[in-house]
Design an enzyme around this catalytic site. Structure first.
Site: not given
Ligand SMILES: NC(=O)c1ccc[n+]([C@@H]2O[C@H](COP(=O)([O-])OP(=O)(O)OC[C@H]3O[C@@H](n4cnc5c(N)ncnc54)[C@H](O)[C@@H]3O)[C@@H](O)[C@H]2O)c1
Length: 442
Positions: A11, A150-151, A250, A261, A264, A329
């Site tokens: 994200v 929402f990506l 879907f 997503c 969890k 994941r």
């Molecule tokens: N992946 C998706 O498709 C998606 C879509 C919509 C929403 N989300 C939400 O967005 C959030 C992030 O998802 P993601 O898939 O990008 O997670 P991710 O695990 O790929 O990335 C999270 C990053 O945050 C970093 N991080 C953790 N603590 C930190 C801190 N204190 N300072 C700086 N960096 C820190 C980690 O090292 C990691 O690189 C989650 O809450 C997820 O539910 C994800």
């Protein structure tokens, strides 16, 4: 605008590079040194179509930088996006440790009137927790915004650049105007920027994922009913997907939903609702149905080969939880591998982009990997398709039959036509459709 993004995963990287692409000056900070090292040397640590050129162009233009030290970025930022992970805690609730750590850091260094934007998916009330964490550390006035993302992985850059909608929970006009400024370049078509209160924005994200998960689990349960009754889930899908009240997305039966997503978030909203004495019974069933669905192919394999799979070898096409991403994941492929190995079978897998992730984080050398999809087939007792990558959809069936020890296919994504498979002499087992082939018909 000066923007800082905390967390550069799937994200944060997309948000940071797209905002930089719109002319903002963006600092992306991550605690993971290896991720930042890679990004600064031009190596993108995730597979996401379209992200590499966006990053390199904006790095070269000086609008984007990556750092392990967020302090400088926070000090100057007018908007600070929190995009850290919110993984499932032990009881399935959202683990907010990373969010709290980010809030603490922001509180120490933010500049007056900064807008703190929650991008991470968090339970209702979390933005207030973050607000309190920041306020404990600073006298400076600041604004909160809940801006859930929402990506879709695999189309993330397009989803951010051309969003269906952007949801913003705000409680000040100032925060609203800053968000309008930031998102203006991306919503130049008719698509709306929807403002609401912060709690509603937080809940909107969970409601969206809950709805999507429910559609998938319902279709998977109908698929089972189709198999018992001789109906075909693909006909049923087309029959209902053309109803504008339902729509086509879907509705695909398969091996269950995975990824970072849906699994969890369904669990987290169930837990969060329970804290408010609301029992989300429908979602509990959605979750249970999905857990069961992840083993649907293993049940079919056991029906075909028996419970003891020792000495059998399976070719597995697809490791990522869906095509166009390397994300594994909660991927169904992991459950399939584990269940087959428990029963004595060996697995040789291929995925166009997820094999490095599989080796490094999930499966190590517990399985073999094929240099291409055809190599996995050599001497295998059956082919399993777990991810519907485009390149798997029209294979050279003569080469497949020549390499497999037996012409058997377990098609977990309904990518092959049963009649065609039967005409080629394959035994073909899919989801929600009758199996075909000599042994299957017996
Ligand atoms: N992946 C998706 O498709 C998606 C879509 C919509 C929403 N989300 C939400 O967005 C959030 C992030 O998802 P993601 O898939 O990008 O997670 P991710 O695990 O790929 O990335 C999270 C990053 O945050 C970093 N991080 C953790 N603590 C930190 C801190 N204190 N300072 C700086 N960096 C820190 C980690 O090292 C990691 O690189 C989650 O809450 C997820 O539910 C994800």
């Amino acid at each position: 605008m000066e923007v800082t993004v905390i967390g550069t995963g799937y994200v944060g990287l997309v948000v940071g590079s797209c905002l930089a692409g719109a002319g903002n000056r963006v600092t992306c900070a991550d605690v993971d040194r290896e991720i930042v090292r890679k990004l600064n040397s031009g190596d993108v640590p995730i597979y996401e179509p379209g992200i590499e050129p966006l990053i390199s162009e904006n790095l070269a233009a000086g609008r984007l930088r990556f750092t392990t030290d967020p302090v400088e970025g926070i000090r100057t930022a007018e908007a600070i996006f929190v995009a850290v992970g919110t993984p499932p805690g032990e009881d399935g609730d959202a683990d907010l440790d990373f969010v709290r750590a980010a809030a603490g850091m922001i509180g120490e260094h933010l500049r007056p009137h900064a807008v703190v934007v929650m991008k991470s998916t968090v339970p209702v009330g979390t933005s207030e927790i973050v607000r309190a964490e920041i306020a404990r550390r600073t006298e400076a006035p600041f604004h909160m915004c809940s801006n859930p993302e929402f990506l879709k992985e695999g189309d993330a850059v397009g989803d951010f650049m051309y969003p269906d909608r952007v949801v913003c929970g705000v409680d000040t006009d100032y925060a609203r105007s800053r968000m309008e400024e930031l998102y203006g370049p991306f919503i130049r078509s008719a698509n709306p920027l929807i403002f609401m209160d912060i709690a509603s924005a937080e809940l909107t994200k969970y409601a969206a994922n809950a709805m999507l998960a429910a559609r998938i689990s319902l279709m998977n349960q109908f698929a089972e009913l189709c198999e018992r009754t001789g109906a075909d889930i693909e006909h049923v899908r087309r029959g209902i997907g053309t109803d504008p009240r339902i729509g086509p997305a879907f509705l695909y039966a398969g091996t269950g939903y995975g990824g970072s997503c849906l699994p969890k978030d369904v669990q987290a909203i169930i837990r969060s609702a329970a804290e408010y004495d609301v029992d989300l019974t429908v979602l509990g069933a959605v979750n249970d149905a999905n857990d069961r669905q992840k083993t649907v192919l293993v049940r079919k394999i056991r029906q075909r080969f028996g419970d003891d799979l020792s000495g059998l070898r399976f070719a597995l096409w697809g490791l990522a939880f869906k095509p166009r991403t390397d994300d594994m994941r909660a991927a169904p492929s992991r459950v399939i591998v584990e269940a087959l190995q428990e029963r004595g079978a060996s697995v040789v897998a291929h995925d166009p982009v997820a094999m490095d992730h599989a080796r490094e984080f999930y499966l190590g050398d517990q399985i073999e990997y094929g240099a291409d999809e055809y190599e996995t087939l050599n001497g295998a007792d059956a082919l399993i398709v777990a991810t519907e990558w485009l390149q798997y959809r029209r294979p050279d069936w003569t080469a497949v039959a020549d390499r497999l020890a037996r012409p058997i296919v377990f098609d977990g994504r309904n990518v092959f036509d049963p009649e065609h498979m039967a005409s080629l002499g394959f035994e073909h087992y899919s989801i929600g459709r009758s199996p075909v082939g000599p042994q299957a018909a017996a």
